[in-house]
Every structure is written in structure tokens, then in C-alpha cells.
Design an enzyme around this catalytic site. Sequence first.
Site, PDB file in Angstrom:
ATOM      1  NE  ARG A  91      -0.447   1.805   3.653  1.00 44.38           N
ATOM      2  CZ  ARG A  91       0.499   2.508   3.640  1.00 44.38           C
ATOM      3  NH1 ARG A  91       1.743   1.938   3.952  1.00 44.38           N
ATOM      4  NH2 ARG A  91       0.791   3.694   3.437  1.00 44.38           N
ATOM      5  N   GLY A  92       0.248   2.346  -0.119  1.00 48.11           N
ATOM      6  CA  GLY A  92       1.001   3.475  -0.420  1.00 48.11           C
ATOM      7  C   GLY A  92       1.244   3.894  -1.677  1.00 48.11           C
TER       8      GLY A  92
ATOM      9  NE  ARG B 230      -5.942   0.758  -2.068  1.00 56.28           N
ATOM     10  CZ  ARG B 230      -5.738   1.320  -1.131  1.00 56.28           C
ATOM     11  NH1 ARG B 230      -4.323   1.045  -1.049  1.00 56.28           N
ATOM     12  NH2 ARG B 230      -6.381   2.142  -0.438  1.00 56.28           N
TER      13      ARG B 230
ATOM     14  CG  ASP C  96      -3.305   7.796  -1.865  1.00 59.71           C
ATOM     15  OD1 ASP C  96      -3.284   8.316  -0.627  1.00 59.71           O
ATOM     16  OD2 ASP C  96      -2.950   6.827  -1.985  1.00 59.71           O
TER      17      ASP C  96
HETATM   18  C1  LIG Z   1       3.423   7.519   0.481  1.00 58.77           C
HETATM   19  S1  LIG Z   1       1.836   6.745   0.845  1.00 58.77           S
HETATM   20  C2  LIG Z   1       0.809   7.791  -0.115  1.00 58.77           C
HETATM   21  C3  LIG Z   1      -0.658   7.562   0.534  1.00 58.77           C
HETATM   22  O1  LIG Z   1      -1.109   6.163   0.603  1.00 58.77           O
HETATM   23  C4  LIG Z   1      -1.711   5.839   1.591  1.00 58.77           C
HETATM   24  O2  LIG Z   1      -2.855   5.245   1.172  1.00 58.77           O
HETATM   25  P1  LIG Z   1      -3.012   3.527   1.734  1.00 58.77           P
HETATM   26  O3  LIG Z   1      -2.646   3.470   2.859  1.00 58.77           O
HETATM   27  O4  LIG Z   1      -4.514   3.423   1.460  1.00 58.77           O
HETATM   28  O5  LIG Z   1      -2.495   2.996   0.434  1.00 58.77           O
HETATM   29  C5  LIG Z   1      -2.048   7.103   2.311  1.00 58.77           C
HETATM   30  O6  LIG Z   1      -3.166   7.886   1.765  1.00 58.77           O
HETATM   31  C6  LIG Z   1      -0.688   7.853   2.179  1.00 58.77           C
HETATM   32  O7  LIG Z   1      -0.657   9.206   2.298  1.00 58.77           O
END
Ligand SMILES: CSC[C@H]1O[C@H](OP(=O)(O)O)[C@H](O)[C@@H]1O
Length: 358
Positions: free
Chosen positions: A44-45, A87, A235
Site C-alpha cells: 500500500r502507499g 484500487r 494518492d
Molecule cells: C506515500 S503513501 C501515499 C498515501 O497512500 C496511503 O493510502 P493507503 O494506505 O490506503 O495506500 C495514504 O493515503 C498515504 O498518504
Amino acid sequence: MRSVEWHDGVLRLIDQRRLPHEMVILECETPEAVAEAIRTMAVRGAPAIGAAAAFGMALAALRSPASDRAALLRDLEAAARLLKASRPTAVNLFWAVDRMLRRAADEGLEDPQAVREALVAEAIRIAEEDVETNRRMGQYGATLIRDGDTILHHCNTGALATVDYGTALGVIRTAHEQGKRIHVLVDETRPRLQGARLTAWELLQLGIPFTVIADGAAGYFMRKGKVNIVLVGADRIAANGDVANKVGTYTLAVLAREHGIPFYVVAPTSTIDPNTPNGDAIPIEERDEREVLEIEGVPIAPRGARAANPAFDVTPARYITGIITEKGILYPPFDLHIRRALGLEQEDLRDVVALRGL
Ligand SMILES: CSC[C@H]1O[C@H](OP(=O)(O)O)[C@H](O)[C@@H]1O
């Protein structure tokens, strides 16, 4: 180990659904396995999702039985659709898959083996570029951090590996390495608790002082004057500077504005989508309500309760002080400065045209 690593035809991922000290490594050998890892947030991220998807495309090429180029390209198009469906919000996923498709379509790659080799190399390049990009963002962003600052951080923006910096966490780490005495207020980040689980672990590894707080406590600390700056990831950043990020970001931005606290987004330019005009056009992922109603499978609400679970929200550009990218810090007017950062602004040509009356 990095959160995303390539080992001779196998993609190894740190499973981010668990506490890092219980580190579980997932091995993916097919694009289907990578898509599932993205969908379930094992990886994720936004930038890590992009790198994983790129390797998913490389795996598709390696696993394709195609004996001619046209058939291989068809298999890659199918893999692209599969990965893009995992996603909807992080544009890095789409950016990376499309970059792999463009590489595969290069006329100079005559046969399937040449395509396969080129795609593995391109995916490795995307992953390596991310490391350098994060280092540069850390350098730019650290110029905003003063000795003694308390930084409020949301979700997890790291790389789960001391070898990499991450985005907003990369800024925090760089400031710390510069000797600035900082403290981080770590939003736990309901419902998946990326802050309490992942950011806290990373800051422990880095020896950076921090305090985990409930998301709802952010305003309490801002009102008490305990927050000097807010740093978040992204994101997807729209062409006008509106930002989609983990749900709760918008709340922080409005609160920061109310209290006169600088609010910065840290994101590589691969997170900027010039084809998305504004935040209303960003697709927001709705995840399973059980993520809200349960923690680790244990109900926290009575049977029969229902939940809504948007994974992201949109922060209008007017609440954002600046966007820290690998090309520098972008300030308003974001639409113009984003175009310039992406090399899309023809201001010089326009001026020439105007001067010549063309
Ligand atoms: C550098 S991570 C960017 C962003 O992604 C995360 O979302 P998720 O954990 O659902 O993939 C989060 O919004 C971070 O800020």
C-alpha cells in the site's frame, strides 16, 4: 529489505496488513497475485503500489506463453486491466502500468524475449527512481522544518525500510538526520491504523521521538499550539492542486488553516495527474465496511451496525500551503506551477507568440 523487492522473477513484498515486527513476506509470481496484494493492501502507499504494479506487468510478460510480439502485447493489455482494477485512487498505479505498456510497445523490441527483458528492466528502473525521488523530496522538505518543531503526520508515507525514505516520512527523517530536534504526532489513522502500526514502527527504527494520537485528537493539539507544521502524503493530485489522500486529511487541512499552521503535501510528480482537472474528478475508493466495524476481526460495533468506509478524501488546493516534490516545492497558483513542474507550461512559447502577435 524494501517494501517491494524483485528477486529473479519473483516479487517479494512486506505484508503491510500486520504489525511490522511480525513481518511477513509475500512472494508474488503472477500479475494476479500482485493485483490481489494491492487490493487487500498487503502492499500500500501510492508509490509502492506503482512499483508493485510495474513488477506485476513484468511478471505478466515473463509468464505469458506468447510466441509472437502481438500475442504478448495482448497478454500485457489483459494484465494492465487486471492491475488497474485493484484500487482506483492512487494514480501511481495507472501511471506505472501505462509506462510499462509504452515500453512494451517500443518498436525497437522485435521479439517477445526482448520485450520481457525490457519490462523487467523498466520495473526495476521505476523502483530505483522512487528511492532517489524520495531522497530529493526529503532534502527539499527538510528546509521547512526548524529545530524544535512538532510535526503532525497522517497515515503512513514511509517505505518500511531504513534503506529508503518514503515521502512525508522522508522529510521527517531527513530533518532528524540533519540534527534538528523534532517530535512527531502520529495520527493512528483509522480504520486501517497505518499510523499506529507502520509509522510508529518506522520512527522507532529511526530513533525519532513521536507520540501516537487518536485521529480525533489532532484539533486538540493544534488548538493548544502544539503543532508547528502538518505533513501528509498523497494518492492523487489534480491539475488544480486538489489532493486526494487518506481519509482524515481534509479535516487536518481545515483545522490547520483555522490555526494558522502550515499544511504541506509531500508527493512525487508521478502522483500528479494532469488529466484529472480537480478533486471532484478523483475516484474515491470505498472499502469493505468491516474495516470500520472490526479491528483484527474483533467487532467494535453491535451486530447489525452498518458503516461507510471511504478510504480517501479530497483536500481543496486552497487549504494547502505547498506541495513538496522531487522537483522542488510548488506553491500557489498550483495549476500553473504544476504545469511547469510537469513541463507542460508553454509560457515561453506563449510569450513569444504574444510578442510576435501570432
Ligand atoms: C506515500 S503513501 C501515499 C498515501 O497512500 C496511503 O493510502 P493507503 O494506505 O490506503 O495506500 C495514504 O493515503 C498515504 O498518504
